[in-house]
Design a protein around this motif. Structure first.
Motif, PDB file in Angstrom:
ATOM      1  N   VAL A   1       0.839  -1.203   0.000  1.00  0.00           N
ATOM      2  CA  VAL A   1       0.000   0.000   0.000  1.00  0.00           C
ATOM      3  C   VAL A   1       0.873   1.251   0.000  1.00  0.00           C
ATOM      4  N   ARG A   2       1.963   1.199   0.746  1.00  0.00           N
ATOM      5  CA  ARG A   2       2.887   2.333   0.787  1.00  0.00           C
ATOM      6  C   ARG A   2       3.504   2.579  -0.585  1.00  0.00           C
ATOM      7  N   ALA A   3       3.895   1.518  -1.267  1.00  0.00           N
ATOM      8  CA  ALA A   3       4.477   1.648  -2.606  1.00  0.00           C
ATOM      9  C   ALA A   3       3.446   2.174  -3.595  1.00  0.00           C
ATOM     10  N   VAL A   4       2.198   1.732  -3.480  1.00  0.00           N
ATOM     11  CA  VAL A   4       1.127   2.249  -4.349  1.00  0.00           C
ATOM     12  C   VAL A   4       0.925   3.734  -4.107  1.00  0.00           C
ATOM     13  N   ALA A   5       0.968   4.159  -2.848  1.00  0.00           N
ATOM     14  CA  ALA A   5       0.784   5.577  -2.532  1.00  0.00           C
ATOM     15  C   ALA A   5       1.907   6.430  -3.120  1.00  0.00           C
ATOM     16  N   TYR A   6       3.142   5.981  -2.984  1.00  0.00           N
ATOM     17  CA  TYR A   6       4.258   6.725  -3.566  1.00  0.00           C
ATOM     18  C   TYR A   6       4.181   6.733  -5.093  1.00  0.00           C
ATOM     19  N   GLY A   7       3.806   5.612  -5.679  1.00  0.00           N
ATOM     20  CA  GLY A   7       3.671   5.543  -7.134  1.00  0.00           C
ATOM     21  C   GLY A   7       2.567   6.447  -7.648  1.00  0.00           C
ATOM     22  N   ALA A   8       1.433   6.478  -6.941  1.00  0.00           N
ATOM     23  CA  ALA A   8       0.316   7.329  -7.367  1.00  0.00           C
ATOM     24  C   ALA A   8       0.664   8.811  -7.237  1.00  0.00           C
ATOM     25  N   LEU A   9       1.331   9.176  -6.159  1.00  0.00           N
ATOM     26  CA  LEU A   9       1.724  10.577  -5.983  1.00  0.00           C
ATOM     27  C   LEU A   9       2.713  11.002  -7.072  1.00  0.00           C
ATOM     28  N   THR A  10       3.666  10.154  -7.387  1.00  0.00           N
ATOM     29  CA  THR A  10       4.635  10.464  -8.439  1.00  0.00           C
ATOM     30  C   THR A  10       3.961  10.532  -9.802  1.00  0.00           C
ATOM     31  N   ALA A  11       3.059   9.586 -10.081  1.00  0.00           N
ATOM     32  CA  ALA A  11       2.369   9.569 -11.376  1.00  0.00           C
ATOM     33  C   ALA A  11       1.537  10.828 -11.567  1.00  0.00           C
ATOM     34  N   ALA A  12       0.820  11.249 -10.529  1.00  0.00           N
ATOM     35  CA  ALA A  12       0.004  12.455 -10.638  1.00  0.00           C
ATOM     36  C   ALA A  12       0.865  13.699 -10.840  1.00  0.00           C
ATOM     37  N   ALA A  13       1.966  13.790 -10.111  1.00  0.00           N
ATOM     38  CA  ALA A  13       2.834  14.966 -10.222  1.00  0.00           C
ATOM     39  C   ALA A  13       3.486  15.051 -11.600  1.00  0.00           C
ATOM     40  N   ILE A  14       3.997  13.946 -12.103  1.00  0.00           N
ATOM     41  CA  ILE A  14       4.644  13.950 -13.414  1.00  0.00           C
ATOM     42  C   ILE A  14       3.617  14.155 -14.523  1.00  0.00           C
ATOM     43  N   GLY A  15       2.466  13.521 -14.396  1.00  0.00           N
ATOM     44  CA  GLY A  15       1.410  13.702 -15.394  1.00  0.00           C
ATOM     45  C   GLY A  15       0.966  15.153 -15.499  1.00  0.00           C
ATOM     46  N   LEU A  16       0.880  15.840 -14.357  1.00  0.00           N
ATOM     47  CA  LEU A  16       0.506  17.252 -14.384  1.00  0.00           C
ATOM     48  C   LEU A  16       1.584  18.104 -15.041  1.00  0.00           C
ATOM     49  N   LEU A  17       2.837  17.826 -14.742  1.00  0.00           N
ATOM     50  CA  LEU A  17       3.922  18.597 -15.366  1.00  0.00           C
ATOM     51  C   LEU A  17       3.966  18.396 -16.877  1.00  0.00           C
ATOM     52  N   VAL A  18       3.761  17.156 -17.319  1.00  0.00           N
ATOM     53  CA  VAL A  18       3.759  16.906 -18.762  1.00  0.00           C
ATOM     54  C   VAL A  18       2.546  17.559 -19.401  1.00  0.00           C
ATOM     55  N   GLY A  19       1.430  17.594 -18.701  1.00  0.00           N
ATOM     56  CA  GLY A  19       0.230  18.246 -19.221  1.00  0.00           C
ATOM     57  C   GLY A  19       0.388  19.746 -19.393  1.00  0.00           C
ATOM     58  N   LEU A  20       1.299  20.347 -18.634  1.00  0.00           N
ATOM     59  CA  LEU A  20       1.544  21.793 -18.772  1.00  0.00           C
ATOM     60  C   LEU A  20       2.280  22.136 -20.051  1.00  0.00           C
ATOM     61  N   THR A  21       2.868  21.173 -20.717  1.00  0.00           N
ATOM     62  CA  THR A  21       3.652  21.434 -21.922  1.00  0.00           C
ATOM     63  C   THR A  21       2.804  21.417 -23.186  1.00  0.00           C
ATOM     64  N   ASP A  22       1.514  21.524 -23.061  1.00  0.00           N
ATOM     65  CA  ASP A  22       0.578  21.515 -24.189  1.00  0.00           C
ATOM     66  C   ASP A  22       0.630  20.217 -24.973  1.00  0.00           C
ATOM     67  N   SER A  23       0.944  19.101 -24.312  1.00  0.00           N
ATOM     68  CA  SER A  23       0.883  17.815 -24.996  1.00  0.00           C
ATOM     69  C   SER A  23      -0.505  17.212 -24.788  1.00  0.00           C
ATOM     70  N   SER A  24      -0.733  16.119 -25.464  1.00  0.00           N
ATOM     71  CA  SER A  24      -2.055  15.499 -25.391  1.00  0.00           C
ATOM     72  C   SER A  24      -2.268  14.852 -24.026  1.00  0.00           C
ATOM     73  N   VAL A  25      -3.517  14.611 -23.712  1.00  0.00           N
ATOM     74  CA  VAL A  25      -3.873  13.971 -22.460  1.00  0.00           C
ATOM     75  C   VAL A  25      -3.343  12.541 -22.445  1.00  0.00           C
TER      76      VAL A  25
END
Length: 144
Positions: A84-108
């Protein structure tokens, strides 16, 4: 009757009444991660133009939110199972990186795929670290 000097005393404490002090590292790591994330998000939004209020506020809000989430996860991580701890760290990292990539005007699709792949890598890494360092069934040492 005299008691031995090393005799343990049993005190009852309420779990909610204890005062927890956080080390400097418990505050410094989330603050540093949040500041770096906010600065990078602000830098991405700049797009080779002049800095403006939008970039500042977006970076500040992103920094505060990420730092708060990292601090909160750090406080409760010891109560979680390694998976569960690994899932939480993975989800937090995925959300943060996904948001940063989304700021570059790339596709969803691109931001979701990159966030998912980085989050999956973080999940695998943290699961390995947490699972191999866990003391299952080992007796706890008592302080003398």
């Amino acid at each position: 009757m005299a008691t031995h000097a090393a005799m343990r005393t049993h005190r009852r404490t309420r779990s909610g009444a204890r005062s927890r002090r956080h080390s400097a590292r418990a505050w410094a790591i989330p603050a540093t991660l949040g500041a770096a994330y906010g600065l990078y998000a602000s830098f991405i939004l700049r797009n080779n133009g002049a800095s403006g209020g939008r970039q500042f506020w977006y970076g500040l809000i992103g920094a505060v939110v990420l730092a708060a989430l990292c601090f909160g996860l750090g406080r409760i991580q010891h109560t979680m199972l390694p998976l569960v701890r690994a899932v939480a760290y993975g989800a937090l990292t995925a959300a943060a990186i996904g948001l940063l990539v989304g700021l570059t005007d790339s596709s969803v699709l691109r931001s979701s795929a990159l966030g998912l792949s980085v989050g999956l890598g973080m999940f695998i890494t943290t699961f390995y670290i947490f699972y191999t360092r866990e003391d299952v069934g080992a007796p706890k040492r008592q302080r003398a």
